[in-house]
Design a protein around this motif. Structure first.
Motif, PDB file in Angstrom:
ATOM      1  N   GLU A 129       2.337  -3.067 -22.300  1.00  0.00           N
ATOM      2  CA  GLU A 129       3.095  -4.330 -22.386  1.00  0.00           C
ATOM      3  C   GLU A 129       2.418  -5.452 -21.608  1.00  0.00           C
ATOM      4  O   GLU A 129       2.406  -6.608 -22.031  1.00  0.00           O
ATOM      5  N   GLY A 135       4.392 -11.361 -17.998  1.00  0.00           N
ATOM      6  CA  GLY A 135       5.750 -10.833 -17.856  1.00  0.00           C
ATOM      7  C   GLY A 135       6.597 -10.924 -19.109  1.00  0.00           C
ATOM      8  O   GLY A 135       7.674 -10.333 -19.178  1.00  0.00           O
ATOM      9  N   ILE A 136       6.124 -11.653 -20.105  1.00  0.00           N
ATOM     10  CA  ILE A 136       6.926 -11.837 -21.326  1.00  0.00           C
ATOM     11  C   ILE A 136       7.001 -10.539 -22.111  1.00  0.00           C
ATOM     12  O   ILE A 136       5.972  -9.963 -22.439  1.00  0.00           O
ATOM     13  N   PRO A 137       8.202 -10.070 -22.425  1.00  0.00           N
ATOM     14  CA  PRO A 137       8.291  -8.906 -23.311  1.00  0.00           C
ATOM     15  C   PRO A 137       7.802  -9.309 -24.698  1.00  0.00           C
ATOM     16  O   PRO A 137       8.412 -10.178 -25.331  1.00  0.00           O
ATOM     17  N   THR A 140       6.841  -4.612 -26.814  1.00  0.00           N
ATOM     18  CA  THR A 140       8.048  -3.868 -27.186  1.00  0.00           C
ATOM     19  C   THR A 140       8.847  -4.596 -28.268  1.00  0.00           C
ATOM     20  O   THR A 140       9.255  -3.975 -29.256  1.00  0.00           O
ATOM     21  N   PRO A 141       9.095  -5.902 -28.145  1.00  0.00           N
ATOM     22  CA  PRO A 141       9.757  -6.566 -29.267  1.00  0.00           C
ATOM     23  C   PRO A 141       9.037  -6.364 -30.593  1.00  0.00           C
ATOM     24  O   PRO A 141       9.674  -6.092 -31.612  1.00  0.00           O
ATOM     25  N   PHE A 296       9.158 -16.024 -27.820  1.00  0.00           N
ATOM     26  CA  PHE A 296       9.231 -15.343 -26.528  1.00  0.00           C
ATOM     27  C   PHE A 296       8.444 -16.173 -25.528  1.00  0.00           C
ATOM     28  O   PHE A 296       7.280 -16.500 -25.782  1.00  0.00           O
ATOM     29  N   TYR A 297       9.079 -16.502 -24.434  1.00  0.00           N
ATOM     30  CA  TYR A 297       8.509 -17.484 -23.504  1.00  0.00           C
ATOM     31  C   TYR A 297       8.602 -16.997 -22.063  1.00  0.00           C
ATOM     32  O   TYR A 297       9.579 -16.341 -21.688  1.00  0.00           O
ATOM     33  N   GLY A 298       7.597 -17.288 -21.270  1.00  0.00           N
ATOM     34  CA  GLY A 298       7.665 -16.943 -19.850  1.00  0.00           C
ATOM     35  C   GLY A 298       6.314 -17.081 -19.181  1.00  0.00           C
ATOM     36  O   GLY A 298       5.389 -17.702 -19.727  1.00  0.00           O
ATOM     37  N   SER A 308       6.132  -6.890 -13.407  1.00  0.00           N
ATOM     38  CA  SER A 308       7.380  -6.682 -14.156  1.00  0.00           C
ATOM     39  C   SER A 308       7.109  -5.949 -15.465  1.00  0.00           C
ATOM     40  O   SER A 308       7.814  -5.002 -15.822  1.00  0.00           O
ATOM     41  N   ALA A 312       8.099  -2.086 -16.417  1.00  0.00           N
ATOM     42  CA  ALA A 312       8.937  -1.837 -17.601  1.00  0.00           C
ATOM     43  C   ALA A 312       8.381  -0.655 -18.389  1.00  0.00           C
ATOM     44  O   ALA A 312       9.124   0.230 -18.821  1.00  0.00           O
TER      45      ALA A 312
END
Lengths: 433, 433
Positions: A129, A135-137, A140-141, A296-298, A308, A312
């Motif tokens: 990941e 850190g953005i998932p 997995t998405p 998806f943002y981060g 993170s 995960a």
């Protein structure tokens, strides 16, 4: 259900230290969700003698065998970076029956297939990941949450360094060299920034994203790569005037022409959500035939965001250990799709030219475009430079091959001093918010 | 690995039809990722005689027993909506050893605990990605991708109907009644729009999000709810003048004062990414102590986006069936945190008043606020209405209890005709992009 799961950590740099810190600080959050305690028992470092501020419970070693031969270690986290020896260590860890979690985009982009094969052969998990989007998932998405969809497009800002630089250039009018220096001082860019500014880092992430999105292996060599080194304050200013922001985009599309994967600077309409992604932030747009558009943002990098994502994955593996079932989600590259050559891709183009400041030159240029079948949506005469004038042309959508022909014809015009820059314009379709 | 997994579908309305359609259309995408074929074998409908355009392979019934007693059905998708009989059917399905996937926010918000207990007792999966955010992956990211974090804040736009209405009011200056009618004609609002415009729909989603984010059960009754029915074009215009956009927000925070959960309209700075979320789109911001800020964006409702989320869960369950291991991720409400009463929450406030148009009234109002300890960041006299004047005050951050006191003091002032509206202002901290 209340056991201990021991982890070996390869590498104890910024992210490794972050992983140790977050696992300790948030143990109360993590343990109940796993049903077991996750403990880092051994760390591989280059210099085992160096003083480190690590918990007593962690034993430090400079010998990989100490970790590979420890039967209590069930998960290996690889944070060495680079291909060698990271790749070999991961393969050996899996052959020894250990699950592997990595943030290593180089290995995943180039040797993902081998990694998955090793994981399957040993019935262990292989997770990554943190290799894309910090850190953005996002992995997995893609692998899990959007499985109902035929995905057709993944467009994103996946390199924080260049996004920070372009943001500063855009908001402060600073030059490329100035912002590169500022980024290096802030620690956002490395001493040798080539992989970031040249687009290679984003290309690796693009290969990973496209391989997962389209179920078909996308090698790094299939990604067309252009960096941001040629972007000038003039381009950014003209783009702004025309209603655009310049971003380094990762673009993956899958349509009847084949898989089209590229990394290059592009003009984005200011109303596009990606245009609002500033500084070191990342964002990834995914389009599917059921879900429509999602984003998806981060934070795309940094010690704690990356930790993170790593943790995960560790939690995911730990849940598999608790249930004693591995490999729920394996390699999904079960197709072998064709690729669309960059010459056949279609885009609008921003073209900045330096020309003789004389009557009729604008018409001559428009005609040169027309000759090669490129129609223009705008030609604007910009500032004068001595006895030269700068002209900015924006084309309608056209095949890349035709733009290259137009460039050749333009270069032969006596009035054309030089073509300063050609940048693609991304006008997403069906953009609603 | 090449078997068939049979599914029973409860309800064949918009989303149910979407699930059937997407499963059929994207079978080539889905089957290889599961390692088995997912087939809907039975559908529960109210009227089994009604003509339906369904594949021959699906048998239609109006008797729930046909599905509960079919031993071949391993997964039940519940799309009936509402509490009864959906809750009972899901419990019975799990007791019969069937995994359950639902989009039912009512049941999850109010009876999530019972559902998880039933799933655990029967060692089956219970999944509900589609209950919040439509097609946006949010439950899985919270339960899986962000497990390394102590989450402190979840703020989002989770109701598409009201966001569509507020967008239209903001962009077209239309009145509440006009946009409600337009939303009903477009199918974005139901004939009885109470649950949407009154905030109940968003409150249910908030209860679900907060329960997962904070590992502590958040009952629907704990969510402070205010709808958008009192928002006028004047409020939206004044907010815009002050640099804000009005959105119906779902807010969940966990800090030393306890869990603070609410749904209400709020003024958001125009630079905030949520302010740019238009029409029926949803977006959810999540803040964690490792990842920082992340955002998830997409279509919050609709046939295909919701089907995308439902099928993602079905695929997850199917992967568990293939591996013969269930319940990797169970209920995570292992804490029992306190709640923060709404009176103790802290916010800035926008206050619109109708007052006598006479000298000194502005000072009298500022003094009334000051008396109750509320300090103002702005007081602006707006348009005149006959011999009255409209005044807009924006406060600094203050406890809700003090605003309520200030309202009482203001109401006693003879110059104050009425307090037209009081709306919270959300100024996110540390917002960078």
């Amino acid at each position: 259900m209340s056991g201990i799961i021991k982890v070996g950590l390869l590498g104890c740099g910024t992210v490794g230290t972050g992983v140790i810190k977050v696992l300790a600080e948030n143990a109360e959050e993590i343990t109940p969700k796993v049903g077991a305690q996750i403990i880092i028992s051994r760390v591989l470092v280059r210099d085992a003698q160096k003083k480190r501020d690590l918990p007593q419970s962690i034993s430090v070693t400079d010998n990989i065998e100490d970790i590979l031969n420890d039967p209590e270690i069930k998960i290996v986290i690889e944070l060495l970076g680079g291909i060698h020896p990271a790749r070999e260590y991961m393969l050996r860890a899996m052959q020894s029956g250990k699950n592997v979690v990595t943030a290593n985009k180089d290995v995943v982009a180039q040797f993902g297939k081998d990694m998955f094969a090793a994981a399957e052969a040993s019935d262990v998990d292989f997770m990554f990941e943190a290799s894309v989007g910090g850190g953005i998932p996002i992995i997995t998405p893609l692998k899990q949450c959007l499985t109902a969809n035929k995905l057709t497009e993944v467009i994103g800002i996946v390199n924080g360094t260049t996004n920070y630089m372009l943001t500063k250039m855009s908001e402060e009018g600073a030059s490329y060299d100035e912002v590169l220096k500022a980024a290096q001082e802030k620690g956002y860019a490395e001493a040798d920034p080539t992989a970031d500014v040249g687009g290679l880092d984003a290309a690796r992430k693009t290969a990973i994203l496209a391989s997962i999105a389209f179920n078909s292996r996308v090698g790094l060599d299939k990604v067309h790569v252009e960096g941001i080194t040629k972007i000038t304050p003039e381009d950014i200013a003209y783009a702004k005037e025309l209603g655009y922001t310049i971003k380094l985009l990762s673009i993956s599309r899958d349509d009847e022409k084949g898989i089209d994967v590229r990394v290059h600077p592009a003009l984005l309409p200011q109303s596009h959500p990606l245009a609002a992604v500033r500084n070191e932030f990342n964002a990834i747009f995914v389009k599917g035939n059921a879900v429509g558009e999602t984003m998806f943002y981060g934070r795309g990098a940094g010690q704690l965001p990356t930790a993170s994502a790593v943790i995960a994955d560790v939690v995911d593996v730990a849940r598999d250990i608790v249930k004693d079932r591995f490999g729920r989600i394996r390699c999904t590259c079960y197709e072998h799709k064709n690729f669309c050559p960059i010459e056949q891709t279609v885009s609008s183009y921003y073209v900045r030219l330096l020309v003789d400041d004389q009557p009729g030159v604008l018409g001559a240029i428009a005609m040169a475009f027309g000759q090669t079948g490129v129609s223009l949506s705008a030609v604007i005469q910009k500032r004068k430079v001595k006895n030269k004038a700068e002209i900015v042309a924006v084309t309608h959508k056209v095949e890349e091959a035709k733009i290259r022909q137009a460039e050749q014809v333009l270069n032969k015009l006596s009035a054309v001093d030089k073509i300063c820059n050609v940048i693609r314009v991304e006008e997403p379709t069906g953009q609603e918010a």
